[in-house]
Design a protein around this motif. Structure first.
Motif, PDB file in Angstrom:
ATOM      1  N   ARG A 181       0.839  -1.206   0.000  1.00  0.00           N
ATOM      2  CA  ARG A 181       0.000   0.000   0.000  1.00  0.00           C
ATOM      3  C   ARG A 181       0.872   1.254   0.000  1.00  0.00           C
ATOM      4  NH1 ARG A 181      -5.353  -0.280   3.638  1.00  0.00           N
ATOM      5  NH2 ARG A 181      -5.817   1.393   2.156  1.00  0.00           N
ATOM      6  N   CYS A 182       1.991   1.197   0.695  1.00  0.00           N
ATOM      7  CA  CYS A 182       2.919   2.336   0.658  1.00  0.00           C
ATOM      8  C   CYS A 182       3.444   2.563  -0.747  1.00  0.00           C
ATOM      9  CB  CYS A 182       4.090   2.092   1.615  1.00  0.00           C
ATOM     10  SG  CYS A 182       3.687   2.279   3.365  1.00  0.00           S
ATOM     11  N   GLU A 183       3.852   1.485  -1.412  1.00  0.00           N
ATOM     12  CA  GLU A 183       4.400   1.614  -2.757  1.00  0.00           C
ATOM     13  C   GLU A 183       3.346   2.156  -3.719  1.00  0.00           C
ATOM     14  OE1 GLU A 183       5.912  -2.236  -3.654  1.00  0.00           O
ATOM     15  OE2 GLU A 183       7.489  -2.131  -2.108  1.00  0.00           O
ATOM     16  N   SER A 184       2.105   1.714  -3.557  1.00  0.00           N
ATOM     17  CA  SER A 184       1.026   2.213  -4.416  1.00  0.00           C
ATOM     18  C   SER A 184       0.800   3.699  -4.211  1.00  0.00           C
ATOM     19  CB  SER A 184      -0.272   1.448  -4.138  1.00  0.00           C
ATOM     20  OG  SER A 184      -0.128   0.076  -4.440  1.00  0.00           O
ATOM     21  N   ALA A 185       1.054   4.164  -2.988  1.00  0.00           N
ATOM     22  CA  ALA A 185       0.858   5.584  -2.676  1.00  0.00           C
ATOM     23  C   ALA A 185       2.120   6.410  -2.932  1.00  0.00           C
ATOM     24  CB  ALA A 185       0.428   5.739  -1.216  1.00  0.00           C
ATOM     25  N   GLY A 186       3.188   5.744  -3.406  1.00  0.00           N
ATOM     26  CA  GLY A 186       4.436   6.454  -3.664  1.00  0.00           C
ATOM     27  C   GLY A 186       5.156   6.876  -2.400  1.00  0.00           C
ATOM     28  N   VAL A 187       4.983   6.081  -1.322  1.00  0.00           N
ATOM     29  CA  VAL A 187       5.575   6.396  -0.025  1.00  0.00           C
ATOM     30  C   VAL A 187       6.530   5.266   0.367  1.00  0.00           C
ATOM     31  CG1 VAL A 187       5.096   6.766   2.436  1.00  0.00           C
ATOM     32  CG2 VAL A 187       3.529   7.676   0.707  1.00  0.00           C
ATOM     33  N   ALA A 188       7.666   5.611   0.919  1.00  0.00           N
ATOM     34  CA  ALA A 188       8.613   4.591   1.373  1.00  0.00           C
ATOM     35  C   ALA A 188       8.068   3.909   2.630  1.00  0.00           C
ATOM     36  CB  ALA A 188       9.971   5.217   1.661  1.00  0.00           C
ATOM     37  N   PRO A 189       7.956   2.572   2.647  1.00  0.00           N
ATOM     38  CA  PRO A 189       7.484   1.888   3.849  1.00  0.00           C
ATOM     39  C   PRO A 189       8.515   1.949   4.965  1.00  0.00           C
ATOM     40  CG  PRO A 189       8.200   0.287   2.224  1.00  0.00           C
ATOM     41  CD  PRO A 189       8.287   1.638   1.555  1.00  0.00           C
TER      42      PRO A 189
END
Length: 352
Positions: free
Chosen positions: A295-303
């Motif tokens: 979900r982080c990757e889909s939102a363009g956010v580093a997990p």
């Protein structure tokens, strides 16, 4: 604003009422314990009660009862979740000024100690979050200060002896005060008093309030639920309406809790909710982390790291938003199985 509302303030969970319904005995116990002739012998306390039992309001009100010859300080273990942050906040409360950057903990401790010149009462709310880090060191320091009483507050631990080093607990040696869950009648009395102060006359049907307070005795949830009903109602709040907004109100309560934390906490909670919709609970930490990372990757956010997310899962557990069971042994060693705390088997909703 709904046309049923005279003033919104009494319906806010942060509102501090002048009188506490159903907590007279606990107020008396604190007042009696601190009615000591020798102000250098102030008692330490550990206050326990499940969420929504009025602990924070009780202690905040109690701090206002001390005369000017006392210093009182309130620290939140959620906002000040490390010793450094707590000491920084304590210094600000004692002096009215903020510390600059670059101080060592020992330096701040010395500065704080220099400012404790009057009998001092320090409330450390949500102490469980501090104890996940270096809160034990903080409590050892605070309990060694002269003329100082420390009151810890927890929604999870009736006693925190097992969470402390022996030396810290030996220095602390608290008296204990437990706030039991409200009865439905007491919860109804509290919400009815708030409603009388906030709403137009005859806006709220008696049966609607009874439905709320027999379903939950958590006053924070009850107030959020009542406020959601008020904001939705066009003419009057009845049982049918409070049933209609029940799920939405609970999720507003969840958002209120999570808004004190990070976006990653909210994304993590939503991840668990989504997984529970898609597969059978309980869920393992690994499953949750993989889905959270996606979900982080889909939102363009580093997990965040798996270790950090493990800490955040503990935060959700302390907030009584998830339940976790721990298993030891086997090929994976220690494993944690997770599921959302059940709210009458309701489905989930996004909280971001």
């Amino acid at each position: 604003m709904s046309n049923l509302i005279d003033t919104r303030t009494p319906l806010e969970t942060t509102h501090l009422p002048a009188q506490f319904v159903g907590r007279e005995a606990e107020q008396d116990a604190l007042n009696d314990a601190f009615s000591v002739e020798d102000e250098s012998c102030l008692p330490n306390f550990h206050v326990y009660g499940p969420r929504g039992t009025g602990k924070t309001h009780l202690l905040q009100r109690f701090l206002t009862t001390f005369p000017p010859t006392f210093t009182t300080c309130y620290i939140s273990g959620i906002h000040q979740d490390t010793q450094y942050k707590a000491l920084e906040r304590l210094y600000q409360l004692l002096t009215g000024t903020k510390l600059g950057t670059g101080h060592h903990i020992a330096d701040i401790q010395r500065k704080v100690e220099e400012q404790v010149t009057l009998p001092t009462v320090i409330v450390v709310d949500e102490v469980d979050f501090l104890l996940l880090d270096d809160g034990d060191d903080l409590l050892y320091f605070l309990t060694r200060l002269e003329n100082t009483a420390v009151i810890t507050v927890s929604a999870n631990q009736p006693t925190i002896k097992d969470e402390m080093d022996d030396r810290t607990y030996s220095s602390f040696q608290p008296q204990h005060l437990t706030l039991n869950r409200y009865t439905p009648n007491a919860a109804r009395q509290i919400l009815a008093d708030r409603a009388r102060k906030a709403l137009q006359p005859e806006s709220l049907q008696r049966d609607a309030l009874t439905y709320i307070t027999t379903t939950t005795q958590n006053i924070s949830i009850g107030l959020t639920w009542l406020r959601e009903a008020v904001e939705t109602a066009e003419e009057q709040i009845n049982t049918e309406l409070v049933q209609e907004v029940e799920v939405a109100a609970y999720h507003k309560y969840v958002r209120m809790l999570l808004n004190r934390f990070t976006t990653h906490h909210r994304r993590l909670y939503n991840t668990i909710a989504r997984l529970e919709q898609e597969r059978d609970a309980p869920l393992t930490t690994g499953t949750v982390y993989r889905e959270y990372s996606g979900r982080c990757e889909s939102a363009g956010v580093a997990p965040l790291s798996e270790r950090r997310i493990s800490d955040f899962l503990t935060h959700l557990e302390l907030l009584d938003l998830i339940e976790a069971s721990y298993h030891y042994g086997g090929p994976m060693g220690k494993t944690r199985e997770i599921q959302l705390v059940d709210w009458n088997s309701h489905g989930s909703e996004e909280t971001e």
